[in-house]
Design a protein around this motif. Structure first.
Motif, mmCIF file in Angstrom:
data_model
loop_
_atom_site.group_PDB
_atom_site.id
_atom_site.type_symbol
_atom_site.label_atom_id
_atom_site.label_comp_id
_atom_site.label_asym_id
_atom_site.label_seq_id
_atom_site.Cartn_x
_atom_site.Cartn_y
_atom_site.Cartn_z
ATOM 1 N N LEU A 1 1.287 -1.015 10.641
ATOM 2 C CA LEU A 1 0.422 -1.144 9.478
ATOM 3 C C LEU A 1 -0.820 -0.291 9.699
ATOM 4 C CD1 LEU A 1 0.110 -2.914 6.823
ATOM 5 C CD2 LEU A 1 -1.450 -4.317 8.188
ATOM 6 N N PRO A 2 -1.154 0.596 8.763
ATOM 7 C CA PRO A 2 -2.353 1.429 8.940
ATOM 8 C C PRO A 2 -3.575 0.568 9.227
ATOM 9 C CG PRO A 2 -1.080 2.216 7.077
ATOM 10 C CD PRO A 2 -0.443 0.921 7.511
ATOM 11 N N LEU A 3 -4.450 1.074 10.067
ATOM 12 C CA LEU A 3 -5.624 0.306 10.464
ATOM 13 C C LEU A 3 -6.648 0.193 9.340
ATOM 14 C CD1 LEU A 3 -5.997 1.625 14.113
ATOM 15 C CD2 LEU A 3 -5.077 -0.569 13.358
ATOM 16 N N ARG A 4 -6.528 1.057 8.342
ATOM 17 C CA ARG A 4 -7.410 0.983 7.171
ATOM 18 C C ARG A 4 -6.676 0.285 6.025
ATOM 19 N NH1 ARG A 4 -11.848 4.037 7.782
ATOM 20 N NH2 ARG A 4 -11.832 5.456 9.571
ATOM 21 N N LYS A 5 -7.284 -0.743 5.458
ATOM 22 C CA LYS A 5 -6.640 -1.524 4.406
ATOM 23 C C LYS A 5 -6.283 -0.671 3.194
ATOM 24 C CE LYS A 5 -8.769 -5.943 5.648
ATOM 25 N NZ LYS A 5 -9.576 -7.096 5.194
ATOM 26 N N ASP B 1 -4.961 2.028 3.099
ATOM 27 C CA ASP B 1 -3.700 2.752 3.309
ATOM 28 C C ASP B 1 -2.497 1.822 3.454
ATOM 29 O OD1 ASP B 1 -5.183 5.100 3.350
ATOM 30 O OD2 ASP B 1 -5.434 5.067 5.526
ATOM 31 N N TRP B 2 -2.724 0.505 3.401
ATOM 32 C CA TRP B 2 -1.650 -0.436 3.713
ATOM 33 C C TRP B 2 -0.416 -0.258 2.839
ATOM 34 C CZ3 TRP B 2 -4.313 -5.843 4.666
ATOM 35 C CH2 TRP B 2 -4.973 -5.804 5.887
ATOM 36 N N TYR B 3 -0.628 -0.219 1.546
ATOM 37 C CA TYR B 3 0.530 -0.156 0.653
ATOM 38 C C TYR B 3 1.036 1.267 0.487
ATOM 39 C CZ TYR B 3 0.281 -5.082 -0.391
ATOM 40 O OH TYR B 3 0.326 -6.451 -0.255
ATOM 41 N N SER B 4 0.158 2.207 0.280
ATOM 42 C CA SER B 4 0.602 3.582 0.024
ATOM 43 C C SER B 4 1.320 4.193 1.211
ATOM 44 C CB SER B 4 -0.612 4.453 -0.345
ATOM 45 O OG SER B 4 -1.537 4.502 0.724
ATOM 46 N N GLU B 5 0.994 3.736 2.434
ATOM 47 C CA GLU B 5 1.561 4.369 3.613
ATOM 48 C C GLU B 5 2.527 3.483 4.392
ATOM 49 O OE1 GLU B 5 -1.290 6.153 6.168
ATOM 50 O OE2 GLU B 5 -2.326 7.195 4.556
ATOM 51 N N TYR B 6 2.664 2.210 4.017
ATOM 52 C CA TYR B 6 3.516 1.361 4.865
ATOM 53 C C TYR B 6 4.206 0.216 4.121
ATOM 54 C CZ TYR B 6 4.920 -1.442 8.926
ATOM 55 O OH TYR B 6 5.637 -2.146 9.850
ATOM 56 N N LEU B 7 3.443 -0.732 3.579
ATOM 57 C CA LEU B 7 4.050 -1.936 3.017
ATOM 58 C C LEU B 7 4.952 -1.640 1.827
ATOM 59 C CD1 LEU B 7 1.032 -4.419 3.279
ATOM 60 C CD2 LEU B 7 3.086 -4.354 4.714
ATOM 61 N N ASP B 8 4.667 -0.583 1.089
ATOM 62 C CA ASP B 8 5.486 -0.240 -0.073
ATOM 63 C C ASP B 8 6.910 0.160 0.298
ATOM 64 O OD1 ASP B 8 3.672 -0.885 -1.968
ATOM 65 O OD2 ASP B 8 3.078 1.156 -2.476
ATOM 66 N N TRP B 9 7.156 0.498 1.558
ATOM 67 C CA TRP B 9 8.538 0.790 1.965
ATOM 68 C C TRP B 9 9.056 -0.147 3.056
ATOM 69 C CZ3 TRP B 9 9.044 1.894 7.074
ATOM 70 C CH2 TRP B 9 7.980 2.497 7.751
ATOM 71 N N SER B 10 8.159 -0.697 3.896
ATOM 72 C CA SER B 10 8.642 -1.556 4.986
ATOM 73 C C SER B 10 9.137 -2.908 4.471
ATOM 74 C CB SER B 10 7.539 -1.759 6.028
ATOM 75 O OG SER B 10 6.393 -2.362 5.466
ATOM 76 N N ILE B 11 8.440 -3.495 3.493
ATOM 77 C CA ILE B 11 8.894 -4.772 2.931
ATOM 78 C C ILE B 11 10.219 -4.596 2.185
ATOM 79 C CG2 ILE B 11 8.326 -6.652 1.355
ATOM 80 C CD1 ILE B 11 6.690 -6.642 3.963
ATOM 81 N N PRO B 12 10.365 -3.591 1.315
ATOM 82 C CA PRO B 12 11.677 -3.358 0.699
ATOM 83 C C PRO B 12 12.780 -3.080 1.717
ATOM 84 C CG PRO B 12 9.977 -2.225 -0.545
ATOM 85 C CD PRO B 12 9.313 -2.741 0.703
ATOM 86 N N ALA B 13 12.460 -2.423 2.829
ATOM 87 C CA ALA B 13 13.474 -2.156 3.854
ATOM 88 C C ALA B 13 14.039 -3.464 4.395
ATOM 89 C CB ALA B 13 12.880 -1.322 4.984
ATOM 90 N N PHE B 14 13.172 -4.471 4.571
ATOM 91 C CA PHE B 14 13.667 -5.780 5.006
ATOM 92 C C PHE B 14 14.540 -6.409 3.926
ATOM 93 C CE2 PHE B 14 13.468 -10.383 5.236
ATOM 94 C CZ PHE B 14 13.809 -10.613 6.566
ATOM 95 N N ARG B 15 14.096 -6.336 2.675
ATOM 96 C CA ARG B 15 14.897 -6.930 1.588
ATOM 97 C C ARG B 15 16.261 -6.250 1.471
ATOM 98 N NH1 ARG B 15 10.062 -6.626 -1.666
ATOM 99 N NH2 ARG B 15 11.066 -4.972 -2.891
ATOM 100 N N LEU B 16 16.317 -4.959 1.734
ATOM 101 C CA LEU B 16 17.585 -4.230 1.671
ATOM 102 C C LEU B 16 18.614 -4.846 2.612
ATOM 103 C CD1 LEU B 16 19.195 -1.735 0.676
ATOM 104 C CD2 LEU B 16 18.159 -0.448 2.567
ATOM 105 N N VAL B 17 18.157 -5.333 3.751
ATOM 106 C CA VAL B 17 19.057 -5.888 4.757
ATOM 107 C C VAL B 17 19.793 -7.124 4.237
ATOM 108 C CG1 VAL B 17 19.121 -7.041 6.995
ATOM 109 C CG2 VAL B 17 17.796 -4.958 6.729
#
Length: 747
Positions: A599-603, A605-621
């Motif tokens: 998770l980016p250390l700056r809030k 950047d959280w969604y634009s650089e990480y959560l917007d794809w990491s959370i869906p990646a879990f749901r894909l499983v």
């Protein structure tokens, strides 16, 4: 052109420190013998760095457990309950890290959290009303003098006061202003004493500057260092890493630091900041060699970056401490064609020297490196790449929705209130490890090995039934590591022989290397999960590691995005989930212990650089499983309170997480944000050998039920149990199930 490093792996080339420290824990070494051993290990490391040609050699980057803990002990930041016990200094130190349970008292370990965006963990200091900050320790001075006696001039390293404040816990009645003043005075004393010993430089690490820094925090930082540096008779290097210091840059360059260390690897705006101007009277310590990944440095790209900034007063260094990478490639069995692409800690020393030579006009190393990056490294998997391109929005959505699934699962499973389970693994005894090693070396047949694993599973299933656990686990005796085990059955992965990296204390991990495109080659866990389920009438969880954790606990590729690499892994694990379901496994736990790690250390950047794809990646499983297949996940030793909505969006049915060391602090946020998912907050700390009493666990459960509805609570330890011994494991779990039994009767 000079070179330096920020820190070096302290565990040793062959994990010598781990084994020596564990001997101390078992009373096979005295503290004096452990100190003597560590002294020789430090000597070996200092001489290795010096012989490499790197000039800037750190000291006090060594630690028996954690450097943040070392700093707290140096400054007398010790909880009152511990100071009141008649323990030796070494016993107090390890009690803070591991807890203490014996004739002298019973102390829980201090909370342990992830060190920024890494898999390294630090022990959280605590400032109390009675805390009197003073320089009572001497480690930083002793280690500097040790090196000096060897004829090696080192640069002592210490966690900075601003970062220490940011990472610490404050008791409610503490006056922060007094703490800041006392800290500043103590750091001034440290500077003076090092100056008296003859040190030329002191490295003060302030990685908290790469996070979002408020105006008030910046004012506090500025006030600390204006006072701290006012009469400093030593050159102070302000060292930052894990990102850029965009919020603090203008403040930092105006303060009287002799040197400023900036990260050029993760610091996306570092070059841009330098173009605004950098004081010519300060030394720029340029972190251009990646301290967190194992790929060779692209010399041409690095030279191009350094040419852009055009700084004359320059020292080439690593982006962060090298404790985050393995020791050396010399102990690996990779072919030369593969090994030439890797640089572990020792090889990164050579890279720094090469870069300095190239900037001074040498060409041979540059030409060799250019050829390395010009050649194709592996054959692409077009099938996997096409699957990624074909993914659509509906592939990430599980149907029916959570509320409907909850009712269907309630009828399908009929679990009692406060259902009990564990996180997955049971103790990996010496016998288990030796048998697995024999099988790997072909010293025993697959039939003999399978009989052994089946016996372990059967014994632990029977024991779990006897103590009354509701959802059982098979124990994971066939697995060496929760990431490596999966990677061994996925194409695109490579595995080191001795690539150990410190995670916390004496705990090391051996991250696999993502070499190419990832795909599942065969079923991975189905054999033993389905076997275990067939041995009992109770539910046995299938145990998987999630795609984000597999990615985050591997050394990732640098030639494609983290998102694409994670989605490749997610598709592979999805196949495993569906195979488990087909084979009668009705509860499947997909661990995402490392969700927060990248998770980016700056809030911002959280969604634009990480959560917007990491959370869906879990749901894909898990998006394609049946409504009556219950999906669990697990997270540990990170701060999750600020990403609660994202965790809920994972759309798991049950989430368990570490909570015991953090005093269940996350529960208030779950309640405030109306967290929909059922939860299993860890009711005791498995990273400590102490055994919680029944009443203690009952009290913890009472705190949970005060904040989470009864029907949403699961009861479990806070993490897997493979690192614990059998006696403490069985005693703790027996107490846990007995506590639940008593509460059920009371309710």
């Amino acid at each position: 052109m000079k070179t330096a490093i920020i820190g070096f792996p302290r565990i040793g080339e062959n994990r010598e420190l781990k084994f020596a420290t564990e001997k101390y824990f078992r009373n096979e070494l005295t503290i004096d013998e452990l100190e003597d051993f560590s002294k020789e290990l430090r000597k070996k490391h200092w001489q290795l760095i010096k012989n490499s040609g790197v000039e800037g050699i750190p000291s006090n980057d060594f630690s028996f457990y954690d450097t943040t803990l070392d700093t707290a002990c140096l400054l007398n930041v010790i909880p009152k309950e511990l100071t009141e016990l008649s323990l030796s200094e070494s016993e107090k130190y390890f009690a803070l890290a591991r807890g203490y349970q014996g004739e002298k008292g019973d102390i829980k370990a201090r909370p342990m959290k992830k060190w920024f965006n890494t898999n390294y963990h630090y022990i959280v200091p605590k400032f109390e009303k009675d805390t009197t900050i003073s320089v009572t320790g001497d480690k930083i001075f002793k280690e500097y003098q040790e090196a000096k006696n060897l004829g090696i001039d080192t640069r002592p390293v210490i966690v900075g006061p601003f970062t220490l404040l940011q990472l610490s816990e404050f008791a409610p009645e503490v006056d922060r202003g007094n703490i800041v003043a006392e800290l500043t005075t103590a750091y001034k004393e440290i500077i003076q004493r090092l100056s008296d010993l003859g040190a030329e430089w002191l490295q003060i690490d302030e990685p908290s500057l790469v996070k979002d820094v408020t105006a008030a925090e910046l004012q506090e930082f500025q006030a600390i260092y204006q006072e701290l540096l006012a009469d400093a008779k030593i050159k102070v290097l302000l060292q930052t890493y894990f990102g850029d210091i965009r919020d603090a840059y203008e403040t930092v360059i105006k303060l009287p630091f002799a040197g400023i260390g900036l990260d050029f690897i993760e610091g996306r705006k570092t070059v841009e900041l330098l173009k605004q101007g950098f004081p010519q009277d300060k030394v720029l310590f340029a972190g251009v060699v990646n301290g967190k990944n194992i790929w060779r440095n692209n010399y041409q790209q690095t030279v191009d970056v350094l040419t852009q900034i055009n700084q004359e007063n320059l020292v080439l260094t690593t982006s962060c401490s090298l404790l985050h990478v393995p020791f050396t490639t010399e102990n690996e069995d990779f072919s030369n064609e593969i090994k030439q692409h890797f640089a572990f800690a020792k090889e990164k020393l050579t890279e720094l020297v090469d870069l300095a030579d190239i900037l001074a006009g040498a060409e041979e190393a540059l030409k060799t490196n250019q050829k390395l990056f010009a050649d194709n490294r592996f054959i692409e998997n077009k099938v996997v790449q096409e699957k990624i391109k074909a993914l659509a929005a509906e592939d990430y959505v599980r149907k029916p929705d959570f509320e409907e699934r909850k009712e269907l699962q309630k009828d399908a499973f009929d679990f009692p209130i406060l259902p009990t389970t564990t996180i997955g693994s049971f103790p990996q005894t010496r016998e288990v490890k030796l048998t697995r090693a024999k099988y790997k070396r072909h010293e025993i047949s697959e039939e003999v090995y399978d009989q052994f694993i089946a016996q372990q599973i059967n014994e632990w299933l029977k024991w779990q039934e006897e103590i009354g656990l509701d959802v059982l686990v098979h124990g994971e005796f066939e697995r060496n590591d929760m990431v490596e085990y999966f990677g061994q059955n996925l194409s695109g992965y490579l595995f080191s022989k001795n690539g150990w990296v410190q995670s916390y204390g004496t705990r090391g991990v051996k991250p696999p290397i993502i070499w190419g495109d990832v795909a599942r080659e065969k079923p991975i866990t189905v054999k033993w999960s389905s076997y275990a389920q067939n041995q009992t009438e109770k539910i046995v969880k299938g145990m998987l590691t999630g795609p984000v954790t597999i990615l985050n606990w591997s050394f990732p590729r640098e030639d494609i995005s983290l998102k694409d690499s994670t989605l490749q892994i997610a598709l592979a694990i999805q196949e495993e989930v569906l195979d488990l379901e087909k084979n009668g496994v009705r509860v499947i736990q997909i661990d995402e212990a490392a969700l927060r790690e990248k998770l980016p250390l700056r809030k911002t950047d959280w969604y634009s650089e990480y959560l917007d794809w990491s959370i869906p990646a879990f749901r894909l499983v898990h998006s394609k499983v049946q409504a009556t297949t219950q999906i669990h996940t697990h997270m540990c030793y990170s701060e999750f309170t600020d990403i609660i909505p994202a965790i809920d969006q994972m759309d798991a049915d049950v989430i368990s997480f570490e909570a015991s060391r953090s005093n269940l602090a996350i529960l208030d946020e779950l309640k405030r944000q109306h967290f929909k998912t059922a939860v299993g907050p860890g009711v005791y700390d498995i990273h400590s050998p102490r055994i919680p009493a029944v009443d203690e666990i009952k009290q913890t459960i009472g705190k949970i039920l005060a904040k989470v509805p009864l029907e949403k609570v699961w009861i479990n330890p806070d993490c897997g149990l493979k690192t614990r011994g059998i006696p403490e494991t069985t005693a703790s779990l027996t107490n846990m199930t007995e506590a639940v039994k008593q509460i059920r009767e009371e309710l």
